[in-house]
Design a protein around this motif. Structure first.
Motif, PDB file in Angstrom:
ATOM      1  N   ASP A 106     -12.806  52.745  -8.595  1.00  0.00           N
ATOM      2  CA  ASP A 106     -13.430  53.499  -8.694  1.00  0.00           C
ATOM      3  C   ASP A 106     -14.239  53.401  -9.568  1.00  0.00           C
ATOM      4  N   PHE A 107     -13.545  52.102 -10.965  1.00  0.00           N
ATOM      5  CA  PHE A 107     -14.443  51.816 -11.893  1.00  0.00           C
ATOM      6  C   PHE A 107     -14.167  50.132 -11.945  1.00  0.00           C
ATOM      7  N   LEU A 108     -14.918  50.041 -12.753  1.00  0.00           N
ATOM      8  CA  LEU A 108     -15.732  48.448 -13.169  1.00  0.00           C
ATOM      9  C   LEU A 108     -15.497  47.983 -14.545  1.00  0.00           C
ATOM     10  N   ALA A 109     -14.090  47.630 -15.282  1.00  0.00           N
ATOM     11  CA  ALA A 109     -14.527  46.825 -16.725  1.00  0.00           C
ATOM     12  C   ALA A 109     -14.368  45.663 -16.792  1.00  0.00           C
ATOM     13  N   GLU A 110     -15.093  45.749 -18.019  1.00  0.00           N
ATOM     14  CA  GLU A 110     -15.362  44.274 -18.568  1.00  0.00           C
ATOM     15  C   GLU A 110     -14.444  44.035 -20.073  1.00  0.00           C
ATOM     16  N   VAL A 111     -12.967  43.225 -19.899  1.00  0.00           N
ATOM     17  CA  VAL A 111     -12.162  42.389 -21.003  1.00  0.00           C
ATOM     18  C   VAL A 111     -12.423  41.491 -21.177  1.00  0.00           C
ATOM     19  N   VAL A 112     -12.796  41.186 -22.825  1.00  0.00           N
ATOM     20  CA  VAL A 112     -12.679  40.034 -23.235  1.00  0.00           C
ATOM     21  C   VAL A 112     -11.972  39.725 -24.347  1.00  0.00           C
ATOM     22  N   VAL A 113     -11.193  38.166 -23.911  1.00  0.00           N
ATOM     23  CA  VAL A 113      -9.260  38.532 -24.277  1.00  0.00           C
ATOM     24  C   VAL A 113      -9.343  36.921 -24.844  1.00  0.00           C
ATOM     25  N   GLU A 114      -9.143  36.323 -26.030  1.00  0.00           N
ATOM     26  CA  GLU A 114      -8.631  34.908 -26.520  1.00  0.00           C
ATOM     27  C   GLU A 114      -8.428  33.915 -24.719  1.00  0.00           C
ATOM     28  N   ASP A 115      -7.413  34.653 -23.968  1.00  0.00           N
ATOM     29  CA  ASP A 115      -7.144  33.709 -23.540  1.00  0.00           C
ATOM     30  C   ASP A 115      -6.246  33.951 -22.466  1.00  0.00           C
ATOM     31  N   LEU A 116      -5.647  33.709 -21.024  1.00  0.00           N
ATOM     32  CA  LEU A 116      -4.723  34.330 -20.271  1.00  0.00           C
ATOM     33  C   LEU A 116      -3.398  34.803 -20.495  1.00  0.00           C
ATOM     34  N   PRO A 117      -2.532  34.454 -21.388  1.00  0.00           N
ATOM     35  CA  PRO A 117      -1.482  35.364 -22.605  1.00  0.00           C
ATOM     36  C   PRO A 117      -2.217  36.821 -22.104  1.00  0.00           C
TER      37      PRO A 117
END
Length: 174
Positions: A106-117
Motif C-alpha cells: 500500500d505504501f513505499l517509503a524511502e528510508v536513509v540511515v547510517e548502516d544495517l543496525p
C-alpha cells in the motif's frame, strides 16, 4: 492547479538547476527584468509550486550509507486508518519520501540511515509499531544511480541537467 506560462516554467527550470541563483541572474536567463521575475518567484512560492529551498547533500559523505525501500501493507483499509498511518509515518525522520502505491503493498517509503543496525532500530522501534501495519518488506539499495533529479517540466523539452542546448530556446521561439 495554477496556470504556468513559459516564463514561470523557465524560472522553475533555473531554480531546479541552482536554487541559490540570484534573482537578477534568473531574470536575465528568462528574459525578464528583475522586479517582474521576483514577483513571479514569490507568487510561485505562495501558490505552493515552489515548496522550499534546501541543499542537495551527499548521503555517504555525512555518514548515511544505507538506503532502504520499504514496502508496507496496512490492514483495515479505510480513509481514517490511511490518514492516521500517513500522519505517524510522516513523523519518522529517517523516512525521506513515501508514496501510496498500487500493487502488492500500500505504501513505499524511502528510508536513509547510517548502516544495517540503524535500519534494524528504525524497523523494530518505529516502522513495526506504526498503526495498521500488517506486512513490511525491505529492499536494500546496492548502488545509487540517481536521486532527486530535476523535474522535466511540461513544455520545456529535456530537464535542465540533461539538455546540452539552451533549455529556454524552445520557449521563446513562438
Amino acid at each position: 492547479m495554477p496556470k504556468l506560462d513559459a516564463f514561470d516554467l523557465a524560472i522553475l527550470s533555473n531554480l531546479q538547476e541552482n536554487g541559490r541563483a540570484a534573482n537578477v541572474d534568473i531574470a536575465e536567463a528568462v528574459h525578464l527584468s528583475p522586479s517582474p521575475c521576483l514577483r513571479r518567484i514569490r507568487n510561485l512560492e505562495e501558490e505552493g509550486v515552489i515548496r522550499g529551498y534546501r541543499a542537495d547533500i551527499d548521503r555517504t559523505k555525512v555518514g548515511l550509507g544505507l538506503t532502504v525501500f520499504v514496502e508496507m501493507k496496512v490492514g483495515g483499509h479505510n480513509k481514517e486508518s490511511a490518514n492516521r498511518f500517513q500522519e505517524v509515518l510522516a513523523e519518522v525522520p529517517e523516512v525521506i519520501s513515501c508514496f501510496m502505491i498500487s500493487g502488492s503493498a500500500d505504501f513505499l517509503a524511502e528510508v536513509v540511515v547510517e548502516d544495517l543496525p540503524a535500519y534494524e532500530r528504525v524497523l523494530t522501534d518505529k516502522l513495526l509499531t506504526l498503526p495498521f501495519v500488517v506486512d513490511i518488506r525491505s529492499n536494500f539499495a546496492i548502488r545509487t544511480v540517481k536521486t532527486a533529479g530535476p523535474l522535466k517540466l511540461p513544455g520545456t523539452g529535456e530537464s535542465v541537467r540533461k539538455s546540452s542546448s539552451d533549455p529556454f530556446e524552445e520557449l521563446f521561439k513562438k
